[in-house]
Design a protein around this motif. Structure first.
Motif, PDB file in Angstrom:
ATOM      1  N   GLN A  92      -5.988  -4.842  -6.973  1.00 37.51           N
ATOM      2  CA  GLN A  92      -5.293  -3.567  -6.817  1.00 37.51           C
ATOM      3  C   GLN A  92      -6.218  -2.400  -7.177  1.00 37.51           C
ATOM      4  N   PHE A  93      -6.036  -1.283  -6.465  1.00 31.53           N
ATOM      5  CA  PHE A  93      -6.804  -0.066  -6.710  1.00 31.53           C
ATOM      6  C   PHE A  93      -5.848   1.121  -6.708  1.00 31.53           C
ATOM      7  N   ILE A  94      -5.938   1.966  -7.720  1.00 35.39           N
ATOM      8  CA  ILE A  94      -5.140   3.189  -7.799  1.00 35.39           C
ATOM      9  C   ILE A  94      -6.104   4.359  -7.825  1.00 35.39           C
ATOM     10  N   GLY A  95      -5.892   5.335  -6.936  1.00 34.73           N
ATOM     11  CA  GLY A  95      -6.818   6.455  -6.873  1.00 34.73           C
ATOM     12  C   GLY A  95      -6.164   7.747  -6.418  1.00 34.73           C
ATOM     13  N   TYR A  96      -6.985   8.798  -6.400  1.00 35.20           N
ATOM     14  CA  TYR A  96      -6.561  10.141  -6.012  1.00 35.20           C
ATOM     15  C   TYR A  96      -7.617  10.703  -5.072  1.00 35.20           C
TER      16      TYR A  96
ATOM     17  N   PHE B 133      -2.749   7.391  -4.284  1.00 40.59           N
ATOM     18  CA  PHE B 133      -2.517   6.178  -3.501  1.00 40.59           C
ATOM     19  C   PHE B 133      -2.729   4.931  -4.330  1.00 40.59           C
ATOM     20  N   THR B 134      -2.097   3.861  -3.884  1.00 34.44           N
ATOM     21  CA  THR B 134      -2.272   2.529  -4.437  1.00 34.44           C
ATOM     22  C   THR B 134      -2.540   1.604  -3.257  1.00 34.44           C
TER      23      THR B 134
ATOM     24  N   ASP C 274       0.857  -1.174   0.000  1.00 32.40           N
ATOM     25  CA  ASP C 274       0.000   0.000   0.000  1.00 32.40           C
ATOM     26  C   ASP C 274       0.898   1.231   0.000  1.00 32.40           C
ATOM     27  N   VAL C 275       0.628   2.168  -0.895  1.00 27.43           N
ATOM     28  CA  VAL C 275       1.446   3.371  -1.017  1.00 27.43           C
ATOM     29  C   VAL C 275       0.521   4.574  -1.065  1.00 27.43           C
ATOM     30  N   CYS C 276       0.845   5.599  -0.293  1.00 28.69           N
ATOM     31  CA  CYS C 276       0.105   6.853  -0.330  1.00 28.69           C
ATOM     32  C   CYS C 276       1.129   7.978  -0.416  1.00 28.69           C
TER      33      CYS C 276
ATOM     34  N   ASP D  89      -2.205   8.577   7.360  1.00 31.87           N
ATOM     35  CA  ASP D  89      -1.879   7.678   8.467  1.00 31.87           C
ATOM     36  C   ASP D  89      -2.313   6.256   8.156  1.00 31.87           C
ATOM     37  N   SER D  90      -3.513   6.113   7.622  1.00 29.09           N
ATOM     38  CA  SER D  90      -4.008   4.816   7.170  1.00 29.09           C
ATOM     39  C   SER D  90      -5.094   5.079   6.145  1.00 29.09           C
ATOM     40  N   PHE D  91      -5.326   4.105   5.286  1.00 27.58           N
ATOM     41  CA  PHE D  91      -6.328   4.277   4.241  1.00 27.58           C
ATOM     42  C   PHE D  91      -6.732   2.911   3.723  1.00 27.58           C
TER      43      PHE D  91
END
Length: 191
Positions: free
Chosen positions: A159-163, A186-187, A52-54, A63-65
């Protein structure tokens, strides 16, 4: 009789060689099949193992997502600006807007307050805003959109990639002075 023995012995040797060949390669194929089954069952090559990357903008911290299979994005967002902010709206999209980077491409494109666009916010705490003090945090949830009227959805582990964007006012400024900013890209995976 001698010629028959020779023929029979020659056939036996050929038969034994063929049997040895089939057993050797058969065992090798079984070992390979078992190894492949173990690798595939443990999801070694799965996108679900991607970290997970933000990547937040300056002044903010993820902090978390997480994003649910029904498209609800939840983030624990910290801010380190010098003032208190009041988040009045939030938006999430799978694509940034190529024409206006301060707006999402899909979903709540104008980042309207909760009372004007409640369909974008499953969490009613945004109705009155989410206050984030300098050095503090708030938990914000919103739907993520993948199309003009399409909430992003997927299967667990995909996988999910978003803004993620927020609309906020800051202490010390008039309440009508709104800042709209893309807080993070984030991914993650659907959980």
């Amino acid at each position: 009789m001698v010629s028959m023995r020779r023929k029979f012995t020659g056939s036996m040797v050929l038969g034994q060689t063929a049997l040895d060949f089939m057993i050797s390669y058969g065992i090798a194929f079984i070992i390979i099949a078992v190894a492949l089954a173990v690798i595939l069952s443990t999801d070694v090559f799965s996108a679900g193992l991607a970290p997970d990357v933000c990547t937040p903008q300056p002044g903010f911290t993820c902090d978390s997502f997480a994003v649910s299979p029904s498209g609800v994005f939840v983030i624990k967002l910290s801010q380190t600006t010098d003032s208190t902010i009041n988040v009045t709206a939030a938006a999430c999209s799978t694509l940034p807007n190529p024409n206006n980077v301060s707006r999402p491409f899909y979903g709540n494109v104008d980042l309207l307050p909760y009372d004007k666009a409640p369909q974008y916010y499953p969490d009613s705490s945004l109705q009155y805003g989410a206050i984030i003090y300098s050095g503090g945090y708030a938990v914000i949830s919103t739907y993520c959109y993948s199309g003009p009227d399409s909430i992003a959805s997927g299967h667990y582990g995909n996988q999910f990639i978003g803004y993620f964007w927020i609309n906020y006012t800051t202490s010390g400024l008039l309440p009508t002075n709104h800042n709209i900013v893309r807080v993070a890209s984030f991914t993650t995976k659907y959980t």
